[in-house]
Design a protein around this motif. Structure first.
Motif, PDB file in Angstrom:
ATOM      1  N   ILE A   1       0.861  -1.183   0.000  1.00 21.83           N
ATOM      2  CA  ILE A   1       0.000   0.000   0.000  1.00 21.83           C
ATOM      3  C   ILE A   1       0.898   1.234   0.000  1.00 21.83           C
ATOM      4  O   ILE A   1       1.937   1.259   0.667  1.00 21.83           O
TER       5      ILE A   1
ATOM      6  N   SER B   1      -3.435   3.811  -1.819  1.00 18.01           N
ATOM      7  CA  SER B   1      -3.951   2.858  -2.792  1.00 18.01           C
ATOM      8  C   SER B   1      -3.071   1.625  -2.877  1.00 18.01           C
ATOM      9  O   SER B   1      -1.920   1.624  -2.433  1.00 18.01           O
ATOM     10  N   VAL B   2      -3.632   0.592  -3.468  1.00 22.94           N
ATOM     11  CA  VAL B   2      -2.919  -0.620  -3.866  1.00 22.94           C
ATOM     12  C   VAL B   2      -3.117  -0.760  -5.373  1.00 22.94           C
ATOM     13  O   VAL B   2      -4.236  -0.655  -5.870  1.00 22.94           O
TER      14      VAL B   2
ATOM     15  N   TYR C   1      -9.543  -1.573   2.815  1.00 22.72           N
ATOM     16  CA  TYR C   1      -8.546  -0.824   3.590  1.00 22.72           C
ATOM     17  C   TYR C   1      -9.053  -0.601   5.013  1.00 22.72           C
ATOM     18  O   TYR C   1     -10.257  -0.574   5.273  1.00 22.72           O
TER      19      TYR C   1
ATOM     20  N   ALA D   1     -10.490   4.422  -0.178  1.00 18.22           N
ATOM     21  CA  ALA D   1      -9.041   4.615  -0.107  1.00 18.22           C
ATOM     22  C   ALA D   1      -8.696   6.044   0.292  1.00 18.22           C
ATOM     23  O   ALA D   1      -7.670   6.588  -0.108  1.00 18.22           O
TER      24      ALA D   1
ATOM     25  N   ARG E   1      -3.437   0.084   6.131  1.00 15.21           N
ATOM     26  CA  ARG E   1      -3.067  -1.203   5.551  1.00 15.21           C
ATOM     27  C   ARG E   1      -4.208  -1.681   4.669  1.00 15.21           C
ATOM     28  O   ARG E   1      -5.323  -1.152   4.733  1.00 15.21           O
ATOM     29  N   ALA E   2      -3.921  -2.685   3.863  1.00 12.65           N
ATOM     30  CA  ALA E   2      -4.899  -3.167   2.894  1.00 12.65           C
ATOM     31  C   ALA E   2      -4.988  -4.685   2.972  1.00 12.65           C
ATOM     32  O   ALA E   2      -4.114  -5.354   3.519  1.00 12.65           O
TER      33      ALA E   2
ATOM     34  N   SER F   1      -1.574  -6.624   3.074  1.00 12.96           N
ATOM     35  CA  SER F   1      -0.461  -5.932   2.415  1.00 12.96           C
ATOM     36  C   SER F   1       0.829  -6.201   3.187  1.00 12.96           C
ATOM     37  O   SER F   1       0.824  -6.287   4.422  1.00 12.96           O
TER      38      SER F   1
END
Length: 936
Positions: free
Chosen positions: A627, A664-665, A676, A694, A711-712, A719
């Protein structure tokens, strides 16, 4: 020729028909309204940071997996080309080319290279392609190729005799086609003609790529050719040659798996395998935003990006999912599916359909006499049973045999080798297996409520769930003919889209509050906190529908963000969970009728409102991802937020205490939803709930030091990093360290001052006590004197009252005397012997002396009220002595009748005097004369 052309058209129509029913990879579409730019997209690339960059009519588009951002061209013209190298993004536009570089605030900043040329650009020059070769950046227009050396910053301009139609990079070799002249290769910075025959001289080239040491040449309208190392040119004969013969190809790309993509002007995208066979074809009808493909790009995860004439599409060609969409509505929404004896069956709202399982391109066919709603497909022994709106059927390949004509068969469960139970609109029924197959035996009497979900907890104990009524506990007799007891479980909440199910010999009830497990010993349902938390943790409730997968002993469930399954863990009483990031909005569920069917190995079919999705769990990716913080904005609560330099360490002004974070991812698969969560340490320590948003914003933060963390998660995969950003909101000046020190010093001074004041105060108090005591003595003395004076005053008052009484008595005595004398005089005056009585009358007149009486009265009156006459004379100087007399008598509150003898006048005369006195005193009509005199 007349005969072959109709045959060709027939073949083409058949191809089109079968292609519309393919199981296609997922397609993710972005409209101009979503990316907030114009419709045409001329080129696409991906940076090392996995972000996607698109050359659009409005400028450079950037996509990070969560948000689109537009950077207009410096001269506000159409951007035609884009390419990345390292941290730089090179772009070409109308009369402009250069590069973009990310600033410390996370945004791109542009630097022009064309401005550094020694000679001007050709009028109306546009740059249609950018090729990167080692340290050289080639910008190609229709007139020239500009070679920029990144090490020396020098330019080389390669002129052309005719228009440069296209340029290509094959390996590390650069080719370009000059219109009408042929194909050239750049060698040592100079163009060298390598082929001037067809197709290079007259056909417009779209792409060049290498295949088996052969140069493959894709033309726009004349198919695909191959140029062998010995210079031999030939047309490539491949299976799809006739299918695409009439297509106009605008873009082509060889993928990393050696397959080929062809983007057409009017019929979307073709995907050919290495041998030239069509794997699939996608157009606007089957999923693209538009039929005109202007550009193609394969990203690092093998997703294919399409720049379209109207929008952007992403084909997830390497996805674990395949999508079958019923575009013409002939199939309907899929409620049930089952693979049985070489056939794949689909139960839909329009009937029961089938096709041979191995025939991927074959169309689904409706089985006769099954038109209408299909609810369920079950296998009892070796028989496939269809639960239909019109009853229960046994399915035999492409036909059905009626079992029961009881309306609305929800589900069928096998009890033993010879008996089965089915739930219908009108209750529960028993099926019996005989030599000819399954037949209806009897209705379970005593229960007539619709029974869509039911599960046995014991041989004769059954639980039935009705989403609007609740859960019923039924006891059945040994012969399965009668319900001996029916009881509604009031302790168990009812809920929409709830269900009851048996898994691993456990009865489970699921609804919007979670999953409840039956405690067999206590005969009550208890909430299973672990299953409930897993069920609802990262996605909102969408349905309590549970599905059992007999092939892998899995229990499947659905929420708003995911499809998840439970399976036995290492410990017998524990279940482990696997999450699949597949949002309800994307999977297009039929709410409350979600269904997933085991096909084979690790392949499943998910029925939905528009067809179905095929899932291969073996292809589910567990790749690591990170992320990233995209931008951070700051400002006041009322003002506009400004994008910040992410490297800043300075404290923010206490009024600039509103923050917004974009993160973002870089994930671009349609069916892999990223969720998220974040927290702001220093404000709260708990993580937020998982969400697809996000963006995080915080308003009006108090002074302090904070750390933003995010974190995602995709499915089960977290992530590999947690985002951290620390910042400080400064205290206001009146709360700064210096101010606090000053406050401390002031407090000390105040304390010392208080001590000094206290000492003075206590000293003063002591002196005051002495003074008070002295005063008390003085007061006591004064009190004694006051009492003496009071006694004297009381004595004086008594004297005054005595004198007043004397005055009143003397006055009344005078009045009586005068009245008596006047009466005697009156009698004497009326006597005829006036002469003899004159002496007596004189004596009476002598005693009736008003002046003498007044003198006596005044002396007495002054002794009693000595200041009255003086005061009234001061207030009314015009008063005569006679008026003062009248005032004195009125002061004693005498009536007119009592005053008349004192003045030796009649009562009428007294009234006249009173009237004149009022006028002299200028009293109002309503004001009393006596009261006024008494008040002086």
């Amino acid at each position: 020729m007349r005969f072959t052309r109709p045959l060709y058209m027939l073949f083409w129509l058949c191809f089109i028909f079968t292609s519309t029913a393919q199981e296609l990879p997922p397609v993710l579409n972005f409209t101009p309204e979503q990316y907030n730019a114009e419709n045409q997209n001329w080129d696409i690339t991906q940076g090392e940071d996995k972000l996607i960059y698109v050359a659009n009519n409005s400028g450079l588009l950037e996509y990070d997996g969560a948000k689109w951002r537009l950077y207009p061209t410096s001269n506000k013209t159409i951007m035609r080309s884009v390419a990345t190298q390292g941290d730089l993004i090179y772009t070409g536009a109308y009369m402009e080319f250069g590069y973009w570089e990310r600033g410390s605030n996370g945004l791109l900043q542009y630097t022009s290279l064309s401005d550094k040329l020694d000679e001007p650009l050709i009028e109306d020059e546009q740059f249609w392609n950018i090729i990167l070769v080692d340290n050289l950046i080639l910008f190609q227009s229709l007139d020239r190729i500009y070679s920029y050396n990144t090490e020396t910053s020098n330019f080389q301009i390669i002129d052309s005799e005719s228009a440069i139609v296209r340029s290509f990079l094959v390996g590390k070799s650069v080719y370009f086609q000059q219109e009408g002249l042929g194909l050239y290769q750049l060698q040592n910075g100079q163009p060298v003609l390598i082929a001037d025959a067809l197709p290079f001289s007259d056909y417009l080239l779209v792409a060049l790529y290498s295949k088996d040491n052969t140069l493959m040449v894709v033309t726009q309208k004349h198919g695909i050719f191959q140029l062998k190392p010995n210079g031999e040119m030939s047309s490539w004969n491949y299976e799809a040659q006739d299918a695409i013969a009439n297509e106009t190809v605008y873009a082509a790309l060889q993928l990393s798996d050696q397959t080929l993509l062809l983007g057409t002007i009017s019929n979307g995208l073709y995907h050919l395998d290495a041998s030239g066979k069509i794997k699939y074809q996608i157009d606007q009808v089957s999923g693209l935003s538009n039929n005109t493909v202007l550009s193609l790009w394969e990203d690092q995860e093998a997703h294919v990006w399409l720049g379209l004439d109207n929008g952007i599409s992403v084909v997830n060609s390497n996805s674990a999912f395949r999508v079958y969409t019923d575009y013409d509505g002939s199939l309907g929404a899929v409620y049930a599916a089952k693979k049985h004896k070489g056939y794949l069956y689909l139960g839909t709202n329009q009937g029961l359909f089938y096709k041979k399982d191995a025939a991927a391109s074959e169309e689904y066919q409706l089985i006769p006499d099954t038109k209408g709603q299909v609810w369920r497909l079950n296998i009892l022994g070796d028989a496939l049973i269809c639960g239909h709106h019109e009853g229960t059927f046994r399915v035999e390949e492409n036909r059905v045999i009626p079992i029961a004509n009881i309306a609305g068969t929800w589900d069928v469960h096998q009890l033993n080798d010879t008996l089965a139970i089915q739930g219908n609109y009108s209750g529960l029924y028993i099926l019996e297996r005989k030599e000819t197959g399954w037949q209806l035996r009897n209705k379970l009497e005593g229960f007539d409520i619709s029974s869509r979900y039911f599960a046995f907890s014991g041989p004769q104990e059954l639980y039935v769930s009705h989403e609007y009524k609740g859960v019923f506990k039924l006891n059945i007799d040994d012969s399965f003919r009668t319900i001996t007891e029916s009881r509604l479980l009031k302790q168990l909440p009812k809920g929409a889209k709830s269900s009851i199910f048996k898994y691993n010999n456990e009865v489970l009830y699921a609804y919007e509050e979670g999953i409840f497990r039956l405690n067999k010993s206590a005969k009550v349902f208890e909430k299973d906190s672990l299953l409930s938390r897993t069920f609802l943790e990262s996605g909102g409730y969408s349905s309590g529908k549970l599905t059992y997968d007999t092939g892998n002993n899995r229990l499947w469930a659905f929420n708003e963000q995911e499809v998840l399954y439970f399976e036995p863990g290492i410990l017998a009483d524990q279940l482990k969970v696997r999450r699949i990031a597949l949002p309800a909005k994307t999977r297009k569920d039929i709410p409350g009728f979600e269904n997933i069917t085991y096909l084979d190995a690790n392949t499943y079919l998910l029925g939905n409102a528009t067809g179905y999705i095929v899932l291969d769990t073996e292809k589910l990716s567990d790749e690591k991802y990170s992320i990233k913080l995209r931008t951070m904005k700051n400002g006041s609560r009322e003002g506009e937020l400004v994008t910040l330099d992410q490297t800043t360490t300075e404290a923010f002004h206490y009024k600039q205490n509103t923050f917004a974070f974009d993160f973002s991812v870089a994930e671009y698969e349609k069916f892999r939803a990223v969720v998220y969560q974040y927290r702001l340490k220093g404000l709260y320590e708990e993580w937020t709930n998982w969400s697809t948003s996000a963006t995080a914003s915080f308003e009006n933060l108090p002074p302090g030091t904070y750390t933003f963390e995010a974190r995602a998660r995709i499915g089960d995969q977290l992530s590999e990093n947690t985002l951290h950003y620390s910042f400080t909101v400064a205290r206001p000046w009146y709360l700064s360290v210096v101010a606090i020190i000053i406050y401390g010093v002031l407090l000390v001074l105040i304390f010392i001052g208080i001590q000094v004041v206290n000492r003075k105060f206590y000293k003063r108090q002591k002196e005051r006590l002495i003074e008070i005591n002295q005063r008390k003595l003085e007061v006591a003395t004064y009190e004694n004197e006051r009492r003496i004076m009071k006694l004297e005053n009381e004595k004086l008052q008594q004297d005054v009252e005595s004198k007043n009484r004397e005055l009143a008595a003397s006055t009344m005595s005078i009045v009586k005397k005068n009245e008596l004398l006047n009466a005697i005089k009156k009698e004497l005056d009326s006597d005829t012997q006036e002469n003899e009585l004159k002496s007596v009358i004189k004596i009476i007149d002598k005693n009736l002396n008003p002046k003498k009486d007044w003198e006596f009265f005044r002396e007495a009156f002054n002794n009693a009220d000595k200041d009255f006459l003086k005061k009234i004379k001061e207030q009314h100087p015009k008063l005569t002595p006679n008026d003062l007399k009248l005032c004195a008598y009125l002061r004693l509150n005498l009536s007119s009748k009592e005053i008349a003898p004192l003045l030796n006048i009649s009562v009428r005369s007294v009234e006249i005097k009173r009237y004149r006195l009022r006028k002299k005193m200028e009293l109002e009509h309503e004001e009393s004369l006596v009261e006024y005199i008494l008040s002086i």
